[in-house]
Scaffold this motif. Structure first.
Motif, mmCIF file in Angstrom:
data_model
loop_
_atom_site.group_PDB
_atom_site.id
_atom_site.type_symbol
_atom_site.label_atom_id
_atom_site.label_comp_id
_atom_site.label_asym_id
_atom_site.label_seq_id
_atom_site.Cartn_x
_atom_site.Cartn_y
_atom_site.Cartn_z
ATOM 1 N N TRP A 170 0.889 -1.168 0.000
ATOM 2 C CA TRP A 170 0.000 0.000 0.000
ATOM 3 C C TRP A 170 0.926 1.216 0.000
ATOM 4 O O TRP A 170 1.578 1.519 0.997
ATOM 5 C CB TRP A 170 -0.895 -0.060 1.227
ATOM 6 N N LEU A 171 0.993 1.913 -1.141
ATOM 7 C CA LEU A 171 1.988 2.956 -1.342
ATOM 8 C C LEU A 171 1.353 4.342 -1.319
ATOM 9 O O LEU A 171 0.488 4.654 -2.139
ATOM 10 C CB LEU A 171 2.702 2.750 -2.682
ATOM 11 N N GLU A 172 1.799 5.164 -0.370
ATOM 12 C CA GLU A 172 1.400 6.574 -0.338
ATOM 13 C C GLU A 172 2.315 7.339 -1.287
ATOM 14 O O GLU A 172 3.545 7.273 -1.176
ATOM 15 C CB GLU A 172 1.548 7.124 1.081
ATOM 16 N N LEU A 173 1.721 8.068 -2.206
ATOM 17 C CA LEU A 173 2.487 8.809 -3.203
ATOM 18 C C LEU A 173 2.048 10.267 -3.207
ATOM 19 O O LEU A 173 1.021 10.624 -2.645
ATOM 20 C CB LEU A 173 2.276 8.203 -4.595
ATOM 21 N N GLU A 190 -3.014 -9.867 -17.397
ATOM 22 C CA GLU A 190 -3.826 -10.698 -16.513
ATOM 23 C C GLU A 190 -3.115 -11.040 -15.210
ATOM 24 O O GLU A 190 -3.755 -11.521 -14.262
ATOM 25 C CB GLU A 190 -4.242 -11.984 -17.234
ATOM 26 N N ALA A 191 -1.795 -10.784 -15.121
ATOM 27 C CA ALA A 191 -1.043 -11.109 -13.904
ATOM 28 C C ALA A 191 -0.956 -9.934 -12.932
ATOM 29 O O ALA A 191 -0.592 -10.122 -11.771
ATOM 30 C CB ALA A 191 0.371 -11.570 -14.266
ATOM 31 N N ALA A 192 -1.277 -8.740 -13.405
ATOM 32 C CA ALA A 192 -1.175 -7.553 -12.539
ATOM 33 C C ALA A 192 -2.352 -7.517 -11.572
ATOM 34 O O ALA A 192 -3.502 -7.734 -11.952
ATOM 35 C CB ALA A 192 -1.151 -6.286 -13.388
ATOM 36 N N THR A 193 -2.048 -7.255 -10.307
ATOM 37 C CA THR A 193 -3.093 -7.176 -9.289
ATOM 38 C C THR A 193 -2.876 -5.940 -8.417
ATOM 39 O O THR A 193 -1.780 -5.410 -8.327
ATOM 40 C CB THR A 193 -3.102 -8.426 -8.390
ATOM 41 N N GLY A 194 -3.968 -5.503 -7.789
ATOM 42 C CA GLY A 194 -3.875 -4.348 -6.901
ATOM 43 C C GLY A 194 -4.997 -3.379 -7.161
ATOM 44 O O GLY A 194 -6.069 -3.744 -7.640
ATOM 45 N N ASN A 195 -4.751 -2.106 -6.861
ATOM 46 C CA ASN A 195 -5.768 -1.069 -7.017
ATOM 47 C C ASN A 195 -5.078 0.244 -7.337
ATOM 48 O O ASN A 195 -4.057 0.586 -6.720
ATOM 49 C CB ASN A 195 -6.594 -0.935 -5.729
ATOM 50 N N LEU A 196 -5.635 0.982 -8.278
ATOM 51 C CA LEU A 196 -5.048 2.258 -8.677
ATOM 52 C C LEU A 196 -5.356 3.380 -7.704
ATOM 53 O O LEU A 196 -4.791 4.467 -7.806
ATOM 54 C CB LEU A 196 -5.529 2.630 -10.080
ATOM 55 N N GLY A 197 -6.265 3.155 -6.773
ATOM 56 C CA GLY A 197 -6.420 4.060 -5.639
ATOM 57 C C GLY A 197 -7.219 5.310 -5.874
ATOM 58 O O GLY A 197 -7.117 6.268 -5.090
ATOM 59 N N ALA A 198 -8.067 5.361 -6.898
ATOM 60 C CA ALA A 198 -8.906 6.539 -7.100
ATOM 61 C C ALA A 198 -9.986 6.597 -6.015
ATOM 62 O O ALA A 198 -10.679 5.618 -5.777
ATOM 63 C CB ALA A 198 -9.549 6.492 -8.473
ATOM 64 N N ASP A 199 -10.129 7.752 -5.379
ATOM 65 C CA ASP A 199 -11.163 7.935 -4.356
ATOM 66 C C ASP A 199 -11.492 9.424 -4.245
ATOM 67 O O ASP A 199 -11.175 10.073 -3.248
ATOM 68 C CB ASP A 199 -10.697 7.386 -3.016
ATOM 69 N N LEU A 208 -2.217 1.784 -4.817
ATOM 70 C CA LEU A 208 -1.746 3.163 -4.821
ATOM 71 C C LEU A 208 -2.654 4.038 -3.963
ATOM 72 O O LEU A 208 -3.851 3.785 -3.827
ATOM 73 C CB LEU A 208 -1.710 3.709 -6.247
ATOM 74 N N ASP A 209 -2.065 5.071 -3.403
ATOM 75 C CA ASP A 209 -2.818 6.066 -2.632
ATOM 76 C C ASP A 209 -2.142 7.405 -2.889
ATOM 77 O O ASP A 209 -1.239 7.816 -2.168
ATOM 78 C CB ASP A 209 -2.788 5.705 -1.150
ATOM 79 N N ALA A 210 -2.588 8.082 -3.948
ATOM 80 C CA ALA A 210 -1.920 9.296 -4.398
ATOM 81 C C ALA A 210 -2.795 10.531 -4.328
ATOM 82 O O ALA A 210 -2.424 11.581 -4.855
ATOM 83 C CB ALA A 210 -1.413 9.106 -5.827
ATOM 84 N N GLY A 211 -3.948 10.439 -3.681
ATOM 85 C CA GLY A 211 -4.796 11.608 -3.542
ATOM 86 C C GLY A 211 -5.211 12.165 -4.881
ATOM 87 O O GLY A 211 -5.646 11.437 -5.775
ATOM 88 N N ALA A 212 -5.050 13.475 -5.055
ATOM 89 C CA ALA A 212 -5.456 14.136 -6.295
ATOM 90 C C ALA A 212 -4.589 13.728 -7.481
ATOM 91 O O ALA A 212 -4.974 13.930 -8.637
ATOM 92 C CB ALA A 212 -5.404 15.647 -6.112
ATOM 93 N N GLU A 213 -3.434 13.149 -7.214
ATOM 94 C CA GLU A 213 -2.522 12.740 -8.281
ATOM 95 C C GLU A 213 -2.778 11.314 -8.749
ATOM 96 O O GLU A 213 -1.948 10.726 -9.430
ATOM 97 C CB GLU A 213 -1.074 12.887 -7.812
ATOM 98 N N PRO A 236 -4.594 10.026 -11.162
ATOM 99 C CA PRO A 236 -4.485 9.703 -12.589
ATOM 100 C C PRO A 236 -3.033 9.531 -13.036
ATOM 101 O O PRO A 236 -2.714 8.590 -13.769
ATOM 102 C CB PRO A 236 -5.153 10.905 -13.271
ATOM 103 N N ALA A 237 -2.161 10.434 -12.588
ATOM 104 C CA ALA A 237 -0.753 10.335 -12.970
ATOM 105 C C ALA A 237 -0.113 9.089 -12.373
ATOM 106 O O ALA A 237 0.681 8.401 -13.037
ATOM 107 C CB ALA A 237 -0.002 11.588 -12.510
ATOM 108 N N ALA A 238 -0.441 8.770 -11.115
ATOM 109 C CA ALA A 238 0.117 7.579 -10.477
ATOM 110 C C ALA A 238 -0.353 6.321 -11.185
ATOM 111 O O ALA A 238 0.428 5.370 -11.394
ATOM 112 C CB ALA A 238 -0.288 7.547 -9.005
ATOM 113 N N ALA A 239 -1.620 6.287 -11.568
ATOM 114 C CA ALA A 239 -2.142 5.121 -12.281
ATOM 115 C C ALA A 239 -1.435 4.936 -13.615
ATOM 116 O O ALA A 239 -1.044 3.812 -13.982
ATOM 117 C CB ALA A 239 -3.646 5.279 -12.489
ATOM 118 N N GLU A 240 -1.258 6.023 -14.353
ATOM 119 C CA GLU A 240 -0.571 5.928 -15.647
ATOM 120 C C GLU A 240 0.860 5.449 -15.470
ATOM 121 O O GLU A 240 1.364 4.647 -16.268
ATOM 122 C CB GLU A 240 -0.590 7.288 -16.353
#
Length: 628
Positions: free
Chosen positions: A122-125, A176-185, A151-156, A158-162
């Motif tokens: 769980w990465l704070e960015l 199909e092997a990638a797992t996790g969450n891009l953290g949009a909230d 990911l947990d990047a707040g307002a950033e 979209p950039a963190a996901a990319e």
């Protein structure tokens, strides 16, 4: 139940006890303790405990109390678990949080965690951790086809996901092997910051990301429904659940409006909840959350296969203390147990020093080993839904779900989660809840071990590197221990400036059997505010006045039994006042006919359980001259 070889129960010859019989036994005990006015069901009510959200924990639960409809693990309403096998096959996902702003240091910690039992990151960015552009360095050496990344990047976000998606492609990780969450909230961000100016744009960006992932990355989710902003502002369990439910519904609306099928939209969500040291309440929160989401999913037409809620449980920051932080290890262990028993899919145990700043390697090791012990040595995950069938847990789950649903409906009537945040409805309601809880904390009705109870004035404080400044502007962040820790900080500054702590003289009247209970109570109370105590023994007023003068204390307190107060309180109080006691306390509740005489002799205040300890300690420090 033990059964004999002939197939007969060994308890068959013993008649079942009735609830009425048990109540009569309780009634007898209460009568012996002086409560003569209780009988029958009143005896049971006398032992009940009030919880938040208008709930009550009763002393006895039987099969007749348990609600129906819990179902089976892996089937709606998913109360007993989102998967039929529970965690019995591979345990839950051990997820560690990383927020160090230096990507090199963070990478060392990440690799150490992955080498020693952690399954996902769980990465704070951005503002909360390492720069988004440093994500490749932070994940250097990490096998991204094995370790899930959240990911947990707040307002950033979209950039963190990319950046993460590009990194997966660069390293040749199959989609199909990638797992996790891009953290949009976006709504969680609104709750944190109070800034609604970009929420619409962020919701659209999250929906666009979800549409991209729908077909190409089946193991990656886009959105986190994070209930932590509400928990960390002081919300009750039902308020936390209701806010999460309203947020999840809002995201379903956005995703389906963007063209996703309702099943695909539901599959993009992961829910994050806090779990505290009340293990039964923590279990019930997770079970109730699944039940509530199942109801929403059914109403929205989500198929049973896509309706199970994906849950990430995090040990509560509200319960963590800066003082005596070692006790946090015990708190997080109980919380982790509750998360595992409650059926969380992923669990994060925050390091015991996380309230002090960035955790060190030892603290992270203890955090991950807490989970390892519960999984590997305690075999906690070997049983599917171990709380299932507990009449108390089943009842608490049902009552909590009903309270949360009521709050969710109120949010929906107010226009949904975004509107309720913007209008201040959520902030006002959570603020009222925290104010009531703060009163309970100040009166030590909710004890904090090592802080409000059994403090250690001689402890050597831990010092940690400061953590990145959290997002502000929206809902506040609170901790249970803050008021007491502020008093202790005043005491520490006084010690540094003068060479001694603020001090109160305790006159222990009579033998140890008479004064020990109230002496211990008073000393413990004063030490919670960083106030040292000097004890004088005996009943001779002149000798106690001399001991008081030698102690160099301003305020003083009398500690003894009611019987000895009758004989000695007035002369000793008068002597201490004459010796210069600036404020005189008496430990205990006086009889109505004795209070005027004792006040006349010099007693200023009576100290007993249930009083406002924070107010008392604050006034004493002010009187002693301790700077704020």
């Amino acid at each position: 139940m033990t059964v004999s070889p002939e197939g007969l129960s060994l308890a068959a010859e013993f008649p079942d006890a009735s609830r009425e019989q048990w109540q009569r036994l309780v009634e007898g005990v209460l009568h012996k303790s002086g409560k003569q006015d209780v009988s029958g069901a009143q005896a049971e009510d006398a032992l009940a405990t009030k919880l938040a959200d208008g709930l009550t924990a009763r002393p006895l639960y039987t099969a007749e109390d348990a609600p129906d409809g819990a179902g089976y693990p892996g089937f709606p309403p998913f109360v007993r678990g989102g998967r039929a096998q529970g965690s019995a096959v591979a345990g839950w996902d051990v997820r560690q949080r990383h927020a160090h702003p230096d990507p090199r240091v963070a990478n060392e910690a990440v690799l150490a965690d992955l080498e020693h039992g952690v399954g996902s990151l769980w990465l704070e960015l951005g503002r909360g951790g390492a720069p988004v552009e440093a994500l490749p360095e932070l994940l250097n050496g990490v096998y991204l086809n094995l370790a899930a990344v959240v990911l947990d990047a707040g307002a950033e976000f979209p950039a963190a996901a990319e950046r993460l998606l590009a990194l997966l492609q660069e390293r040749g990780v199959p989609a199909e092997a990638a797992t996790g969450n891009l953290g949009a909230d976006p709504l969680g961000l609104l709750a944190r910051t109070g800034d609604d100016s970009a929420t619409g744009e962020q919701l659209a960006a999250a929906a666009a990301l979800a549409a991209r992932l729908r077909d190409g990355h089946p193991g990656l989710r886009t959105i986190v429904v994070d209930a932590l902003p509400y928990h960390e502002a002081g919300a009750s369990p039902a308020q936390e659940l209701g806010c999460a439910l309203a947020t999840g519904v809002a995201y379903l609306r956005e995703l389906t409006a963007a063209g996703l099928a309702v099943d695909d939209a539901a599959a993009q969500l992961e829910f994050r909840f806090a779990v505290g040291a009340d293990q039964f309440l923590g279990i019930a929160v997770l079970r109730a959350a699944r039940r509530l989401w199942s109801r929403v999913a059914e109403a929205c037409g989500v198929s049973p296969e896509a309706a199970a809620q994906r849950q990430h449980a995090v040990t509560s920051t509200v319960m963590m203390t800066e003082r005596d932080p070692w006790v946090n290890m015990l708190r997080t262990t109980v919380a982790c147990l509750a998360a595992g028993v409650g059926g969380a899919d992923a669990v994060t145990v925050l390091p015991f020093d996380s309230a002090l700043g960035l955790p060190d390697a030892f603290a992270r090791r203890i955090a991950r080993n807490t989970q390892a012990i519960l999984l590997e040595e305690s075999h906690l995950a070997r049983v599917i839904d171990p709380a299932g069938g507990s009449w108390y847990v089943e009842t608490l789950t049902d009552e909590l779900a009903r309270a949360a649903w009521s709050w969710f409906q109120e949010i929906e009537r107010a226009g949904g989660q975004r509107a309720a945040l913007a209008s201040g409805l959520i902030a006002d309601r959570i603020g009222d809840t925290w104010a009531r809880r703060s009163t309970a904390l100040a009166r030590r009705r909710e004890p904090i071990t090592g802080v409000s109870e059994f403090p250690n004035l001689g402890e050597r404080p831990l010092v940690r590197e400061p953590a990145p400044a959290p997002l502000t502007g929206g809902l506040p962040r609170v901790r249970r221990a803050e008021a007491y820790e502020a008093l202790r900080t005043r005491s520490d500054r006084h010690l540094a400036a003068t060479g001694s702590r603020p001090r109160v003289f305790l006159a222990a009247l009579g033998p140890a059997a008479a004064h020990t209970a109230r002496l211990t109570f008073t000393a413990n109370l004063l030490q919670a505010g960083g106030i040292e105590t000097v004890v004088g023994l005996g009943t001779d007023p002149a000798a106690l006045a001399e001991a008081y003068t030698a102690a160099g204390a301003g305020p003083a307190a009398l500690c003894s039994s009611d019987a000895l107060y009758e004989e000695h309180a007035e002369p000793v109080a008068a002597a201490l006042k004459a010796a210069g006691a600036t404020r005189l306390l008496l430990a205990g509740r006086p009889a109505a006919d004795r209070e005027p005489a004792w006040r006349q002799a010099g007693v200023d205040e009576f100290v007993a359980a249930g009083g406002d300890v924070v107010a008392l300690l604050t006034s004493l420090l002010d009187l002693i001259g301790v700077a704020r």
